[in-house]
Design a protein around this motif. Structure first.
Motif, short mmCIF file in Angstrom:
data_model
loop_
_atom_site.label_atom_id
_atom_site.label_comp_id
_atom_site.label_asym_id
_atom_site.label_seq_id
_atom_site.Cartn_x
_atom_site.Cartn_y
_atom_site.Cartn_z
N THR A 280 -17.23 21.47 33.97
CA THR A 280 -16.05 22.24 34.32
C THR A 280 -14.82 21.43 33.94
OG1 THR A 280 -15.91 21.29 36.54
CG2 THR A 280 -17.25 23.31 36.30
N ARG A 281 -13.66 22.05 34.00
CA ARG A 281 -12.42 21.30 33.73
C ARG A 281 -12.30 20.14 34.72
NH1 ARG A 281 -8.24 26.09 33.81
NH2 ARG A 281 -9.87 26.83 35.21
N SER A 282 -12.61 20.38 35.97
CA SER A 282 -12.48 19.32 36.97
C SER A 282 -13.53 18.23 36.78
CB SER A 282 -12.55 19.90 38.38
OG SER A 282 -11.38 20.66 38.62
N PHE A 283 -14.71 18.58 36.28
CA PHE A 283 -15.69 17.54 35.95
C PHE A 283 -15.09 16.57 34.95
CE2 PHE A 283 -18.78 15.67 33.15
CZ PHE A 283 -19.71 15.14 34.02
N TYR A 284 -14.50 17.12 33.88
CA TYR A 284 -13.88 16.27 32.86
C TYR A 284 -12.71 15.47 33.44
CZ TYR A 284 -16.66 18.37 29.12
OH TYR A 284 -17.70 18.79 28.31
N GLU A 285 -11.97 16.07 34.37
CA GLU A 285 -10.86 15.36 35.02
C GLU A 285 -11.39 14.17 35.82
OE1 GLU A 285 -7.60 16.09 34.72
OE2 GLU A 285 -7.61 18.12 33.92
N ARG A 286 -12.48 14.37 36.56
CA ARG A 286 -13.06 13.27 37.35
C ARG A 286 -13.58 12.16 36.44
NH1 ARG A 286 -15.24 17.96 40.00
NH2 ARG A 286 -17.34 17.57 39.16
N ALA A 287 -14.26 12.53 35.36
CA ALA A 287 -14.77 11.53 34.43
C ALA A 287 -13.63 10.75 33.77
CB ALA A 287 -15.65 12.19 33.37
N ALA A 288 -12.56 11.45 33.42
CA ALA A 288 -11.41 10.78 32.80
C ALA A 288 -10.72 9.85 33.79
CB ALA A 288 -10.42 11.82 32.27
N ALA A 289 -10.62 10.27 35.04
CA ALA A 289 -9.99 9.41 36.06
C ALA A 289 -10.80 8.12 36.23
CB ALA A 289 -9.89 10.16 37.39
N LEU A 290 -12.12 8.24 36.29
CA LEU A 290 -12.97 7.06 36.42
C LEU A 290 -12.83 6.16 35.20
CD1 LEU A 290 -15.14 5.33 37.76
CD2 LEU A 290 -16.86 6.95 36.88
N TYR A 291 -12.83 6.75 34.02
CA TYR A 291 -12.70 5.97 32.78
C TYR A 291 -11.40 5.16 32.76
CZ TYR A 291 -11.49 5.06 27.92
OH TYR A 291 -11.08 4.44 26.76
N HIS A 292 -10.29 5.83 33.00
CA HIS A 292 -9.00 5.13 32.93
C HIS A 292 -8.88 4.08 34.03
CE1 HIS A 292 -7.20 7.13 29.55
NE2 HIS A 292 -7.60 8.30 30.04
N TYR A 293 -9.41 4.38 35.18
CA TYR A 293 -9.38 3.42 36.29
C TYR A 293 -10.20 2.18 35.94
CZ TYR A 293 -9.62 1.72 41.10
OH TYR A 293 -9.54 0.95 42.24
N ALA A 294 -11.43 2.40 35.43
CA ALA A 294 -12.30 1.28 35.08
C ALA A 294 -11.72 0.45 33.94
CB ALA A 294 -13.69 1.80 34.69
N ARG A 295 -11.04 1.12 33.05
CA ARG A 295 -10.48 0.43 31.88
C ARG A 295 -9.13 -0.20 32.18
NH1 ARG A 295 -10.74 2.21 25.62
NH2 ARG A 295 -10.26 0.12 24.90
N GLY A 296 -8.51 0.23 33.27
CA GLY A 296 -7.20 -0.30 33.61
C GLY A 296 -6.09 0.28 32.76
N THR A 297 -6.29 1.49 32.26
CA THR A 297 -5.28 2.16 31.44
C THR A 297 -4.65 3.29 32.25
OG1 THR A 297 -7.00 3.58 30.49
CG2 THR A 297 -6.40 1.60 29.24
N PRO A 298 -3.41 3.65 31.92
CA PRO A 298 -2.78 4.75 32.66
C PRO A 298 -3.55 6.05 32.46
CG PRO A 298 -1.23 3.73 31.11
CD PRO A 298 -2.57 3.10 30.88
N PRO A 299 -3.72 6.82 33.54
CA PRO A 299 -4.43 8.09 33.38
C PRO A 299 -3.65 9.05 32.49
CG PRO A 299 -3.54 7.86 35.60
CD PRO A 299 -3.26 6.58 34.89
N LYS A 300 -4.39 9.87 31.76
CA LYS A 300 -3.79 10.90 30.92
C LYS A 300 -4.01 12.25 31.58
CE LYS A 300 -4.22 9.27 26.19
NZ LYS A 300 -4.82 9.53 24.90
N ARG A 301 -2.98 13.05 31.59
CA ARG A 301 -3.16 14.42 32.03
C ARG A 301 -3.88 15.17 30.91
NH1 ARG A 301 1.18 19.23 32.87
NH2 ARG A 301 -0.38 20.76 33.43
N LEU A 302 -4.93 15.90 31.28
CA LEU A 302 -5.66 16.70 30.31
C LEU A 302 -5.04 18.09 30.25
CD1 LEU A 302 -9.36 15.73 31.15
CD2 LEU A 302 -7.83 14.71 29.45
N TYR A 303 -4.73 18.54 29.06
CA TYR A 303 -4.22 19.90 28.85
C TYR A 303 -5.35 20.75 28.30
CZ TYR A 303 0.47 18.13 29.60
OH TYR A 303 1.58 17.56 30.16
#
Length: 187
Positions: A145-168
């Motif tokens: 789902t869109r929110s699944f991808y949002e959760r995965a992206a949040a985890l990725y950016h957090y683990a990597r220490g990069t600013p989160p990106k808003r997904l459009y």
């Protein structure tokens, strides 16, 4: 990235519930910093064993934090490549809820080069989010789902220490959505 089509009536409410979970609680940064750096160091050596050990540490930290069963991981060599007449696709990773295990591939399908650290970490986070869907959220399936991808992206950016990106998102046919990468990358 493309979302799954909404399922039939029997599972639609759960699909929509998955799509409403837009955030993911994350552990203190120190819990993921070391394992993430170890994954990156292992990727530079190209040795699957080093990468697997670091991935196990990463997944153990997350599983402890989310209070879910730990998941196993296999780090494999070259990604499988599926070729058809008009298209081809590569499998980056997968998760099997019956065994609580994931597989991730660390080499490209054609040239057999080591995958970029960002792509590998993104795949690892994506597969862990499938694990959470079953073990934490108790869904009978794990939908893209869109929110699944949002959760995965949040985890990725957090683990990597990069600013989160808003997904459009841009709508497509039959209730599916795709990430609008040009807009997402512009911010």
């Amino acid at each position: 990235m493309l979302t799954d089509s909404p399922p039939g009536k029997a599972k639609l409410a759960l699909f929509n519930e998955s799509d409403r979970i837009t955030t993911l609680l994350l552990p203190p940064p120190a819990a993921l910093l070391g394992p993430t750096q170890s994954i990156q160091a292992g990727m530079k050596t190209g040795k699957a064993q080093e990468v697997r050990v670091a991935c196990e540490q990463f997944l153990r930290s997350l599983s402890r934090f989310h209070q879910v069963s730990p998941c196993g991981i296999r780090v494999l060599a070259s990604r499988p490549l599926r070729i058809r007449e008009n298209w081809s696709s590569e499998l980056f990773g997968d998760y099997h809820p019956s065994t609580l295990a994931m597989r991730v591939w660390m080499r490209t399908a054609v040239k057999k080069d080591t995958t970029s650290f960002g792509t590998f970490l993104s795949t690892l986070c994506h597969e862990y989010c499938h694990h959470l869907d079953f073990e934490h959220f108790k869904f009978p399936d794990s939908w893209h789902t869109r929110s699944f991808y949002e959760r995965a992206a949040a985890l990725y950016h957090y683990a990597r220490g990069t600013p989160p990106k808003r997904l459009y998102w841009a709508s497509t046919s039959s209730g599916r959505w795709r990430i609008d990468w040009p807009r997402t990358n512009r911010g």
